[in-house]
Motif scaffolding. Structure first.
Motif, PDB file in Angstrom:
ATOM      1  N   LEU A 165     136.051  54.233  77.404  1.00 19.57           N
ATOM      2  CA  LEU A 165     137.215  54.423  76.525  1.00 19.57           C
ATOM      3  C   LEU A 165     137.414  53.219  75.610  1.00 19.57           C
ATOM      4  O   LEU A 165     137.647  53.363  74.408  1.00 19.57           O
ATOM      5  CB  LEU A 165     138.480  54.654  77.370  1.00 19.57           C
ATOM      6  N   GLN A 166     137.326  52.015  76.192  1.00 18.02           N
ATOM      7  CA  GLN A 166     137.635  50.830  75.391  1.00 18.02           C
ATOM      8  C   GLN A 166     136.506  50.471  74.430  1.00 18.02           C
ATOM      9  O   GLN A 166     136.752  49.949  73.349  1.00 18.02           O
ATOM     10  CB  GLN A 166     137.973  49.666  76.313  1.00 18.02           C
ATOM     11  N   LYS A 167     135.307  50.758  74.821  1.00 19.52           N
ATOM     12  CA  LYS A 167     134.198  50.383  73.931  1.00 19.52           C
ATOM     13  C   LYS A 167     134.051  51.378  72.772  1.00 19.52           C
ATOM     14  O   LYS A 167     133.749  50.981  71.662  1.00 19.52           O
ATOM     15  CB  LYS A 167     132.893  50.315  74.730  1.00 19.52           C
ATOM     16  N   TYR A 168     134.247  52.667  73.058  1.00 22.82           N
ATOM     17  CA  TYR A 168     133.872  53.669  72.050  1.00 22.82           C
ATOM     18  C   TYR A 168     135.052  54.378  71.393  1.00 22.82           C
ATOM     19  O   TYR A 168     134.870  55.137  70.455  1.00 22.82           O
ATOM     20  CB  TYR A 168     132.921  54.703  72.669  1.00 22.82           C
ATOM     21  N   PHE A 169     136.271  54.180  71.909  1.00 24.22           N
ATOM     22  CA  PHE A 169     137.395  54.943  71.349  1.00 24.22           C
ATOM     23  C   PHE A 169     138.490  54.055  70.760  1.00 24.22           C
ATOM     24  O   PHE A 169     139.589  54.531  70.488  1.00 24.22           O
ATOM     25  CB  PHE A 169     137.992  55.880  72.402  1.00 24.22           C
ATOM     26  N   GLY A 170     138.199  52.765  70.620  1.00 24.16           N
ATOM     27  CA  GLY A 170     139.145  51.868  69.948  1.00 24.16           C
ATOM     28  C   GLY A 170     140.548  51.957  70.516  1.00 24.16           C
ATOM     29  O   GLY A 170     140.752  52.028  71.724  1.00 24.16           O
ATOM     30  N   ARG A 171     141.491  52.010  69.613  1.00 23.42           N
ATOM     31  CA  ARG A 171     142.892  51.985  70.001  1.00 23.42           C
ATOM     32  C   ARG A 171     143.292  53.173  70.892  1.00 23.42           C
ATOM     33  O   ARG A 171     143.994  53.021  71.892  1.00 23.42           O
ATOM     34  CB  ARG A 171     143.723  52.006  68.720  1.00 23.42           C
ATOM     35  N   ASP A 172     142.805  54.363  70.504  1.00 23.08           N
ATOM     36  CA  ASP A 172     143.091  55.554  71.332  1.00 23.08           C
ATOM     37  C   ASP A 172     142.612  55.322  72.752  1.00 23.08           C
ATOM     38  O   ASP A 172     143.265  55.699  73.727  1.00 23.08           O
ATOM     39  CB  ASP A 172     142.292  56.777  70.856  1.00 23.08           C
ATOM     40  N   GLY A 173     141.436  54.723  72.862  1.00 17.35           N
ATOM     41  CA  GLY A 173     140.834  54.474  74.168  1.00 17.35           C
ATOM     42  C   GLY A 173     141.683  53.512  74.983  1.00 17.35           C
ATOM     43  O   GLY A 173     141.871  53.692  76.194  1.00 17.35           O
ATOM     44  N   ARG A 174     142.210  52.489  74.300  1.00 17.65           N
ATOM     45  CA  ARG A 174     143.057  51.523  75.021  1.00 17.65           C
ATOM     46  C   ARG A 174     144.335  52.201  75.520  1.00 17.65           C
ATOM     47  O   ARG A 174     144.796  51.954  76.631  1.00 17.65           O
ATOM     48  CB  ARG A 174     143.370  50.311  74.128  1.00 17.65           C
ATOM     49  N   ASP A 175     144.895  53.086  74.694  1.00 14.78           N
ATOM     50  CA  ASP A 175     146.097  53.814  75.128  1.00 14.78           C
ATOM     51  C   ASP A 175     145.795  54.690  76.344  1.00 14.78           C
ATOM     52  O   ASP A 175     146.566  54.726  77.305  1.00 14.78           O
ATOM     53  CB  ASP A 175     146.610  54.731  74.001  1.00 14.78           C
ATOM     54  N   GLU A 176     144.669  55.385  76.274  1.00 11.04           N
ATOM     55  CA  GLU A 176     144.305  56.256  77.407  1.00 11.04           C
ATOM     56  C   GLU A 176     144.075  55.416  78.664  1.00 11.04           C
ATOM     57  O   GLU A 176     144.459  55.819  79.764  1.00 11.04           O
ATOM     58  CB  GLU A 176     143.034  57.062  77.094  1.00 11.04           C
ATOM     59  N   ALA A 177     143.427  54.249  78.487  1.00 12.53           N
ATOM     60  CA  ALA A 177     143.135  53.388  79.649  1.00 12.53           C
ATOM     61  C   ALA A 177     144.449  52.940  80.294  1.00 12.53           C
ATOM     62  O   ALA A 177     144.570  52.883  81.524  1.00 12.53           O
ATOM     63  CB  ALA A 177     142.303  52.180  79.217  1.00 12.53           C
ATOM     64  N   ALA A 178     145.450  52.639  79.455  1.00 12.94           N
ATOM     65  CA  ALA A 178     146.747  52.219  79.998  1.00 12.94           C
ATOM     66  C   ALA A 178     147.386  53.371  80.767  1.00 12.94           C
ATOM     67  O   ALA A 178     147.942  53.183  81.865  1.00 12.94           O
ATOM     68  CB  ALA A 178     147.656  51.753  78.859  1.00 12.94           C
ATOM     69  N   GLN A 179     147.276  54.572  80.223  1.00 13.22           N
ATOM     70  CA  GLN A 179     147.914  55.716  80.897  1.00 13.22           C
ATOM     71  C   GLN A 179     147.253  56.069  82.226  1.00 13.22           C
ATOM     72  O   GLN A 179     147.896  56.624  83.114  1.00 13.22           O
ATOM     73  CB  GLN A 179     147.882  56.931  79.980  1.00 13.22           C
ATOM     74  N   LEU A 180     145.975  55.745  82.332  1.00 13.02           N
ATOM     75  CA  LEU A 180     145.293  56.026  83.606  1.00 13.02           C
ATOM     76  C   LEU A 180     145.934  55.253  84.759  1.00 13.02           C
ATOM     77  O   LEU A 180     145.822  55.640  85.918  1.00 13.02           O
ATOM     78  CB  LEU A 180     143.798  55.674  83.504  1.00 13.02           C
ATOM     79  N   LEU A 181     146.592  54.129  84.418  1.00 11.93           N
ATOM     80  CA  LEU A 181     147.258  53.342  85.463  1.00 11.93           C
ATOM     81  C   LEU A 181     148.709  53.759  85.645  1.00 11.93           C
ATOM     82  O   LEU A 181     149.407  53.250  86.514  1.00 11.93           O
ATOM     83  CB  LEU A 181     147.200  51.844  85.116  1.00 11.93           C
ATOM     84  N   GLN A 182     149.165  54.674  84.787  1.00 11.92           N
ATOM     85  CA  GLN A 182     150.581  55.064  84.886  1.00 11.92           C
ATOM     86  C   GLN A 182     150.820  56.374  85.607  1.00 11.92           C
ATOM     87  O   GLN A 182     151.823  56.542  86.284  1.00 11.92           O
ATOM     88  CB  GLN A 182     151.195  55.114  83.482  1.00 11.92           C
TER      89      GLN A 182
END
Ligand code: BYC
Length: 481
Positions: A165-182
């Motif tokens: 997510l963080q390497k290939y999806f930029g900002r969207d990926g970072r948002d998704e990564a944060a939500q995975l912990l929520q």
């Protein structure tokens, strides 16, 4: 095949050259503290200071990828490890068949890929959350170590998806990564994405059934994603599958040892009838009919994870070259499926029938069939354990229409033998087929922790061999470290 060395000098061990990929390294380092907070809040309850004899992935060389040692779980090195790159790999299916695999995501497939990666990622922490209470009631130190091994590796699989997510999806990926912990398993407001990952895992039989049935869905889904034309996803999933095999081993042998112990106890007490439940339970073991009800539950919940039998989502991801079939490269056909059909079980005029559907839309059904065949092989091995003891009992997988919430059978009731039933008959009979409150309470009453090295609870037999060939009385977890 080139095997990139694993770099252990960065905070996050990896074989993807993070040291030179500063932006992604920073994003991952930014995500790390939240992950550790999540692990402490939602990971195994207690035991965070215990020394656990864990395997850690230190290489991706199939000949020797892991090292065993005592580790405190929060100090586990959760790394980003991709299977070796296969030079010259081409897309094995779909519209782009034969073209070189992608090292980056084609723009038109971005949304589709993101959805799959997020769903896959979401299941990993979910299972850790579901299993967090089990440490308190482990039937032995061996089993305690196994649940923790599974948990840290599911944690690593979350890292694997977060890297993508963080390497290939930029900002969207970072948002998704944060939500995975929520999101949280079973939470009313922020549940995990797929049904089975919001169910409770109340006891160790449930855990073993889960690792047999639900981790096996994981295997099938990862195998399909390992075929992907998006090479980083393929490589990530290929390495995850190496670890996944142990999770299914834990499930299969866990249930197998439970069966073994029950049959032995029945023999010792001269009980022939497996349905003599009261007498069998009085021996401190779990009767086989109760195990059958648990099996029915976990199999049906896991079938729901394959989505609808007929799915345009599945057709689209296949045609795009994003998600293939189980062992795609070994299948002898055109790998495009534009003119092929596949038999799908459907409800037709109030009857369950096999109907030929376009093979493209039937991709989920085909994967589910492969899954069922794989489950059946495990069931056969369980039945052999029973046979050897001479007890007259057999496990069977229930019909795929039984107890379903997703797909073709979600609005009807089907018995384990495949008979359509009306609601009243279902209400009357379902207690024979699904675990009851009483079953849960009985199993719960057996869940007493055993923490003496080499000792096992009354309801489960010892394993035949230890982890990493350790002897029977090995101290797999040093609780008071
Ligand atoms: N629960 O066309 P449809 C693992 C939704 S386990 C809730 O029928 P599709 C592990 C679907 O999202 C493996 N919702 O299905 C094991 C869609 O909604 P939207 C995890 C569901 O898309 C143990 C709508 O229904 N990995 O790794 O063809 C421990 C229509 O969808 C469910 C994956 O699953 C459900 N059960 O297939 C730890 C791989 N089923 O988007 C880890 C990635 C369907 O229209 N996922 N829906 O709102 C996929 O490949 C597919 O998304 C699915 C569904 C197989 C899940």
């Amino acid at each position: 095949m080139t095997i990139e060395a694993v770099d252990y000098t960065t905070k996050i061990p990896n074989n993807v050259n993070l040291a030179e990929d500063r932006q992604v390294l920073r994003a991952l380092e930014g995500w790390h503290p939240g992950y550790i907070d999540w692990w402490k809040d939602m990971g195994p309850e207690g035991f965070q200071d215990a020394l656990v004899y864990l395997r850690t992935a230190v290489s991706v060389d199939p000949k020797g990828w892991a090292k065993f040692d005592y580790v405190k779980m929060p100090d586990y090195r959760w790394g980003i490890l991709l299977a070796p790159k296969e030079e010259g790999r081409t897309i094995p299916f779909g519209r782009h068949l034969g073209e070189p695999v992608w090292q980056d995501i084609p723009g038109e497939y971005r949304a589709m890929l993101r959805r799959l990666v997020v769903i896959q990622g979401d299941t990993e922490p979910a299972s850790v959350e579901q299993q967090r209470h089990l440490g308190k009631t482990a039937p032995s130190l061996y089993d305690l170590r196994n649940v923790f091994q599974v948990n840290v590796e599911e944690g690593r699989h979350l890292w694997a998806m977060v890297y993508i997510l963080q390497k290939y999806f930029g900002r969207d990926g970072r948002d998704e990564a944060a939500q995975l912990l929520q999101r949280r398993s079973g939470d009313a407001d922020k549940p995990r994405m797929l049904g089975a990952f919001n169910e409770a895992t109340p006891d160790w039989l449930s855990f073993h059934m889960f690792t047999f049935f639900t981790d096996r869905d994981g295997k099938m889904q990862l195998e399909s994603l390992a075929q992907s034309g998006f090479d980083p996803l393929s490589r990530t999933c290929r390495f995850m599958l190496t670890e996944e095999a142990h999770h299914m081993f834990v499930g299969e042998t866990g249930v197998g040892r439970t069966i073994q112990r029950t049959c032995e106890a029945m023999k010792e007490a001269d009980i022939e009838d497996p349905n003599d439940v009261e007498k069998i339970r009085a021996l401190g073991v779990i009767d086989l009919p109760t195990m059958r009800r648990k099996l029915n539950l976990h199999y049906s919940l896991s079938l729901d994870l394959f989505g609808s039998e007929v799915s345009t989502n599945a057709a689209n991801t296949f045609t795009a070259g994003i998600k293939g079939r189980f062992q795609e490269t070994k299948i002898q056909d055109d790998h495009r499926l534009e003119n092929a059909t596949y038999p799908v079980l459907k409800l037709v005029d109030g009857e369950i029938k096999r109907v030929d559907e376009p093979a493209l839309t039937a991709i989920n059904m085909r994967l589910r069939d492969d899954y069922t065949a794989d489950c059946q092989r495990g069931i056969d091995r369980w039945n052999k354990i029973i046979d050897k003891t001479g007890v007259a009992f057999k496990f069977e997988l229930p019909h795929v229409g039984f107890h379903r919430l997703i797909g073709e059978f979600k609005d009807v009731e089907v018995s384990p033998s495949g008979k359509l039933m009306d609601a009243a008959a279902w209400e009357r009979d379902k207690g024979q087929w699904l675990p009851s409150k009483d079953d849960g309470e009985f199993i719960g009453s057996l869940m007493k922790p055993v923490t003496e090295p080499g000792q096992f609870a009354s309801w489960i037999a010892p394993p035949r061999v230890g982890i990493d060939n350790k002897p029977g009385d090995f101290e797999y977890v040093k609780i008071a470290a």
